[in-house]
Design a protein around this motif. Structure first.
Motif, PDB file in Angstrom:
ATOM      1  N   HIS A   1      23.985  -4.598  -4.254  1.00 15.51           N
ATOM      2  CA  HIS A   1      22.953  -3.585  -3.998  1.00 15.51           C
ATOM      3  C   HIS A   1      21.706  -3.870  -4.840  1.00 15.51           C
ATOM      4  N   ILE A   2      21.920  -4.160  -6.110  1.00 20.15           N
ATOM      5  CA  ILE A   2      20.791  -4.479  -6.990  1.00 20.15           C
ATOM      6  C   ILE A   2      20.103  -5.758  -6.533  1.00 20.15           C
ATOM      7  N   GLY A   3      20.869  -6.718  -6.062  1.00 20.84           N
ATOM      8  CA  GLY A   3      20.288  -7.960  -5.551  1.00 20.84           C
ATOM      9  C   GLY A   3      19.332  -7.722  -4.397  1.00 20.84           C
ATOM     10  N   VAL A   4      19.677  -6.800  -3.509  1.00 24.99           N
ATOM     11  CA  VAL A   4      18.779  -6.470  -2.390  1.00 24.99           C
ATOM     12  C   VAL A   4      17.499  -5.836  -2.923  1.00 24.99           C
ATOM     13  N   ILE A   5      17.628  -4.938  -3.874  1.00 30.55           N
ATOM     14  CA  ILE A   5      16.444  -4.290  -4.450  1.00 30.55           C
ATOM     15  C   ILE A   5      15.521  -5.326  -5.066  1.00 30.55           C
ATOM     16  N   VAL A   6      16.092  -6.206  -5.869  1.00 32.15           N
ATOM     17  CA  VAL A   6      15.302  -7.202  -6.590  1.00 32.15           C
ATOM     18  C   VAL A   6      14.645  -8.194  -5.636  1.00 32.15           C
ATOM     19  N   SER A   7      15.300  -8.490  -4.527  1.00 35.34           N
ATOM     20  CA  SER A   7      14.748  -9.480  -3.603  1.00 35.34           C
ATOM     21  C   SER A   7      13.475  -8.992  -2.926  1.00 35.34           C
ATOM     22  N   ASN A   8      13.251  -7.695  -2.898  1.00 34.49           N
ATOM     23  CA  ASN A   8      12.018  -7.167  -2.321  1.00 34.49           C
ATOM     24  C   ASN A   8      11.717  -5.802  -2.938  1.00 34.49           C
ATOM     25  N   LEU A   9      11.104  -5.825  -4.101  1.00 35.29           N
ATOM     26  CA  LEU A   9      10.839  -4.598  -4.842  1.00 35.29           C
ATOM     27  C   LEU A   9       9.934  -3.639  -4.086  1.00 35.29           C
ATOM     28  N   GLU A  10       8.885  -4.167  -3.448  1.00 36.80           N
ATOM     29  CA  GLU A  10       7.959  -3.278  -2.740  1.00 36.80           C
ATOM     30  C   GLU A  10       8.641  -2.577  -1.578  1.00 36.80           C
ATOM     31  N   ALA A  11       9.369  -3.324  -0.763  1.00 32.34           N
ATOM     32  CA  ALA A  11      10.068  -2.708   0.370  1.00 32.34           C
ATOM     33  C   ALA A  11      11.131  -1.727  -0.116  1.00 32.34           C
ATOM     34  N   SER A  12      11.775  -2.045  -1.247  1.00 37.31           N
ATOM     35  CA  SER A  12      12.792  -1.143  -1.803  1.00 37.31           C
ATOM     36  C   SER A  12      12.180   0.191  -2.187  1.00 37.31           C
ATOM     37  N   GLU A  13      11.047   0.159  -2.852  1.00 36.85           N
ATOM     38  CA  GLU A  13      10.400   1.409  -3.245  1.00 36.85           C
ATOM     39  C   GLU A  13       9.997   2.225  -2.030  1.00 36.85           C
TER      40      GLU A  13
ATOM     41  N   PHE B   1      11.484   2.091   0.898  1.00 37.05           N
ATOM     42  CA  PHE B   1      12.773   2.526   1.431  1.00 37.05           C
ATOM     43  C   PHE B   1      13.278   3.780   0.706  1.00 37.05           C
ATOM     44  N   PHE B   2      13.223   3.786  -0.612  1.00 38.94           N
ATOM     45  CA  PHE B   2      13.757   4.893  -1.392  1.00 38.94           C
ATOM     46  C   PHE B   2      12.861   6.120  -1.416  1.00 38.94           C
ATOM     47  N   ASN B   3      11.550   5.918  -1.341  1.00 38.73           N
ATOM     48  CA  ASN B   3      10.629   7.028  -1.556  1.00 38.73           C
ATOM     49  C   ASN B   3       9.879   7.515  -0.317  1.00 38.73           C
ATOM     50  N   GLU B   4       9.697   6.671   0.668  1.00 40.07           N
ATOM     51  CA  GLU B   4       8.833   7.041   1.793  1.00 40.07           C
ATOM     52  C   GLU B   4       9.586   7.322   3.093  1.00 40.07           C
ATOM     53  N   TRP B   5      10.895   7.089   3.129  1.00 39.51           N
ATOM     54  CA  TRP B   5      11.673   7.284   4.355  1.00 39.51           C
ATOM     55  C   TRP B   5      11.540   8.699   4.907  1.00 39.51           C
ATOM     56  N   VAL B   6      11.270   9.667   4.057  1.00 40.21           N
ATOM     57  CA  VAL B   6      11.162  11.068   4.494  1.00 40.21           C
ATOM     58  C   VAL B   6      10.046  11.273   5.509  1.00 40.21           C
TER      59      VAL B   6
ATOM     60  N   LEU C   1       0.817  -1.216   0.000  1.00 36.04           N
ATOM     61  CA  LEU C   1       0.000   0.000   0.000  1.00 36.04           C
ATOM     62  C   LEU C   1       0.852   1.267   0.000  1.00 36.04           C
ATOM     63  N   PHE C   2       1.921   1.286   0.791  1.00 31.23           N
ATOM     64  CA  PHE C   2       2.803   2.458   0.808  1.00 31.23           C
ATOM     65  C   PHE C   2       3.414   2.667  -0.568  1.00 31.23           C
ATOM     66  N   ARG C   3       3.757   1.580  -1.227  1.00 35.12           N
ATOM     67  CA  ARG C   3       4.357   1.667  -2.564  1.00 35.12           C
ATOM     68  C   ARG C   3       3.335   2.183  -3.570  1.00 35.12           C
ATOM     69  N   GLU C   4       2.135   1.633  -3.523  1.00 31.33           N
ATOM     70  CA  GLU C   4       1.103   2.003  -4.502  1.00 31.33           C
ATOM     71  C   GLU C   4       0.564   3.410  -4.301  1.00 31.33           C
ATOM     72  N   ARG C   5       0.299   3.793  -3.042  1.00 30.18           N
ATOM     73  CA  ARG C   5      -0.394   5.052  -2.765  1.00 30.18           C
ATOM     74  C   ARG C   5       0.440   6.079  -2.029  1.00 30.18           C
ATOM     75  N   GLY C   6       1.558   5.649  -1.475  1.00 26.90           N
ATOM     76  CA  GLY C   6       2.373   6.548  -0.665  1.00 26.90           C
ATOM     77  C   GLY C   6       2.004   6.431   0.803  1.00 26.90           C
ATOM     78  N   TYR C   7       3.005   6.609   1.634  1.00 24.31           N
ATOM     79  CA  TYR C   7       2.841   6.457   3.077  1.00 24.31           C
ATOM     80  C   TYR C   7       1.738   7.366   3.634  1.00 24.31           C
ATOM     81  N   ALA C   8       1.761   8.626   3.244  1.00 25.15           N
ATOM     82  CA  ALA C   8       0.817   9.609   3.795  1.00 25.15           C
ATOM     83  C   ALA C   8      -0.636   9.301   3.451  1.00 25.15           C
ATOM     84  N   ALA C   9      -0.860   8.616   2.354  1.00 22.86           N
ATOM     85  CA  ALA C   9      -2.230   8.357   1.894  1.00 22.86           C
ATOM     86  C   ALA C   9      -2.848   7.086   2.491  1.00 22.86           C
ATOM     87  N   VAL C  10      -2.088   6.326   3.246  1.00 16.92           N
ATOM     88  CA  VAL C  10      -2.583   5.054   3.787  1.00 16.92           C
ATOM     89  C   VAL C  10      -2.835   5.209   5.287  1.00 16.92           C
ATOM     90  N   GLY C  11      -4.057   4.877   5.699  1.00 12.49           N
ATOM     91  CA  GLY C  11      -4.413   4.931   7.107  1.00 12.49           C
ATOM     92  C   GLY C  11      -4.371   3.547   7.739  1.00 12.49           C
TER      93      GLY C  11
END
Length: 191
Positions: A90-102, A104-109, A18-28
């Motif tokens: 590094h790429i191997g970690v990303i590929v092993s969990n694409l949703e968590a990677s996204e 990690f990269f986009n919602e950590w703020v 859900l965080f990946r699809e809609r963004g952290y702020a948009a998910v309750g």
């Protein structure tokens, strides 16, 4: 035989999606509970808050990046090869969990203090591991004399967007992506 997921694992996986699809702020939390199939108050048996959930996702991914780096770097002596191996790790970690990677990269703020400060410190420490390889490679004339911060920035900009390649219709494998990106970056760095 597949091992059944615990409710906590299911909450985390669903949150990543859900965080990946809609963004952290948009998910309750209510929406998350509904998606998991439990009552909203039951979520708090597993996570104290939405920030607690985001913290776990981000810090788990950070730990995976550090572990992959440390495992990869031990095996190599030459700096060009060492950099290529850690890029692949590094790429191997990303590929092993694409949703968590996204996430990690986009919602950590959205992390709250003190987690935000701790997370920024981890990101800096990880960057410094790459910069150390680059600096040592420059000293050995394996790489051109360039600013290691700029080089690390360029490397991470390329690497951290690789999850987009898996969402495209290119059908590239992890190995193809890792080889092509590392070759492209390393050719520009050769002394």
């Amino acid at each position: 035989m597949a091992v059944a997921q615990t409710t906590k694992e299911k909450v985390k996986k669903t949150a990543q999606k859900l965080f990946r699809e809609r963004g952290y702020a948009a998910v309750g939390m209510r929406e998350l509970a509904k998606e998991v199939g439990i009552q909203a108050p039951s979520l708090y048996n597993h996570y104290k808050s939405k920030d607690d959930l985001l913290r776990e996702i981000c810090f788990d991914m950070a730990q995976q990046f550090f572990a992959a780096f440390d495992k990869a770097v031990v095996t190599e002596e030459k700096f060009q090869r060492k950099l290529k191996v850690v890029i692949k790790a590094h790429i191997g970690v990303i590929v092993s969990n694409l949703e968590a990677s996204e996430v990690f990269f986009n919602e950590w703020v959205f992390l709250e203090q003190p987690n935000l400060g701790k997370f920024k410190k981890l990101r800096f420490e990880y960057e410094m591991k790459f910069r150390d390889i680059i600096d040592k490679g420059i000293k050995k004339d394996d790489f051109k004399k360039m600013n290691s911060k700029l080089i690390a920035f360029a490397i991470f900009s390329a690497l951290n967007a690789t999850y987009d390649l898996y969402n495209s219709n290119e059908n590239l494998t992890q190995e193809e992506i890792a080889n092509d990106i590392s070759d492209l970056l390393l050719k520009g760095l050769k002394s």
